[in-house]
Motif scaffolding. Structure first.
Motif, PDB file in Angstrom:
ATOM      1  N   LEU A  13       0.921  -1.313   0.048  1.00  0.00           N
ATOM      2  CA  LEU A  13      -0.274   0.102  -0.033  1.00  0.00           C
ATOM      3  C   LEU A  13       0.776   1.386   0.196  1.00  0.00           C
ATOM      4  N   ASP A  14       1.971   1.188   0.639  1.00  0.00           N
ATOM      5  CA  ASP A  14       2.623   2.593   0.945  1.00  0.00           C
ATOM      6  C   ASP A  14       3.479   2.890  -0.470  1.00  0.00           C
ATOM      7  N   ALA A  15       3.885   1.452  -0.988  1.00  0.00           N
ATOM      8  CA  ALA A  15       4.533   1.812  -2.327  1.00  0.00           C
ATOM      9  C   ALA A  15       3.518   2.074  -3.443  1.00  0.00           C
ATOM     10  N   SER A  16       2.362   1.807  -3.349  1.00  0.00           N
ATOM     11  CA  SER A  16       1.071   2.255  -4.419  1.00  0.00           C
ATOM     12  C   SER A  16       0.897   3.767  -3.922  1.00  0.00           C
ATOM     13  N   VAL A  17       0.870   4.034  -2.906  1.00  0.00           N
ATOM     14  CA  VAL A  17       0.839   5.328  -2.608  1.00  0.00           C
ATOM     15  C   VAL A  17       1.607   6.309  -3.214  1.00  0.00           C
ATOM     16  N   LYS A  18       2.600   6.042  -3.230  1.00  0.00           N
ATOM     17  CA  LYS A  18       3.984   6.871  -3.899  1.00  0.00           C
ATOM     18  C   LYS A  18       3.832   6.846  -5.346  1.00  0.00           C
ATOM     19  N   GLN A  19       3.298   5.774  -5.804  1.00  0.00           N
ATOM     20  CA  GLN A  19       3.139   5.681  -7.454  1.00  0.00           C
ATOM     21  C   GLN A  19       1.696   6.475  -8.008  1.00  0.00           C
ATOM     22  N   PHE A  20       0.597   6.381  -7.024  1.00  0.00           N
ATOM     23  CA  PHE A  20      -0.657   7.234  -7.410  1.00  0.00           C
ATOM     24  C   PHE A  20      -0.365   8.688  -7.282  1.00  0.00           C
ATOM     25  N   ARG A  21       0.328   8.933  -6.121  1.00  0.00           N
ATOM     26  CA  ARG A  21       0.634  10.490  -5.748  1.00  0.00           C
ATOM     27  C   ARG A  21       1.306  11.070  -6.811  1.00  0.00           C
TER      28      ARG A  21
END
Length: 200
Positions: A13-21
């Protein structure tokens, strides 16, 4: 089929947040998400079922962390109200400075999601999550402004709600300016102008 041993859902989730941000929903591919999280496509979808579901879970996590960070600053009774706002802007600018060293802006899932209404239309949970964040953030901002009015660090003739809305819009604007390539030194000046307009 269960998740593979060693699958760290929070890390994904944390890695995905960085991409989506940085890239937003539409411009973030499943391949990018897998590469960033270090997992296989099958593992990702066994856990989150779809890109939409991963986005929602990532947005929830991003909002939870953001509100927690902001509450630690804006509800800090040891700081004058005005200093709480200074510290909040410093947090935002530090994020942008760190992201710039990696070659991009920090981005903002919240601003990007607001600006892509089709996401909320397709998945109503997104709109509810964003509205919950807005209410929580505004409440924290208003609390800090009220504290500043009482301790004399902020103007008493500006309503807490109006001041809070201005701060929210300033932070969102800084995020957008950062993505357009505006230097952090200039973003600092923008933040200072907003802060100066509220000081007593």
């Amino acid at each position: 089929m269960g998740r593979p041993r060693g699958f760290d859902e929070v890390a994904v989730l944390d890695a995905s947040v960085k991409q989506f941000r940085v890239h937003g929903f539409a411009d973030t591919s499943t391949e990018q998400l897998c590469a960033a999280a270090g997992v296989r496509r099958s593992s990702l979808y066994n856990t989150f079922t779809s890109k939409d579901e991963l986005f929602i879970r990532s947005l929830e996590r991003h909002i939870s962390i953001t509100l927690e960070q902001q509450e630690s600053i804006l509800a800090d009774a040891d700081l004058p109200g005005g200093e709480r706002l200074v510290t909040l802007f410093a947090l935002v600018l530090d994020e942008e400075r760190a992201a710039r060293s990696d070659g991009h802006a920090a981005g903002c899932m919240i601003v990007a999601s607001r600006m892509a209404p089709d996401i909320g239309t397709r998945e109503p949970r997104v709109q509810r999550i964003l509205d919950r964040f807005h209410d929580g953030q505004l409440s924290l901002m208003m609390g800090a402004v009220r504290a500043g009015r009482l301790d004399g660090s902020l103007r008493a003739d500006v309503s807490p709600r109006a001041a809070a809305l201005m701060i929210v819009s300033a932070i969102s604007g800084i995020r957008v300016l950062a993505q357009s390539g505006t230097a952090v030194t200039e973003l600092r000046k923008v933040a200072d102008l907003h802060l100066e307009s509220l000081r007593a």
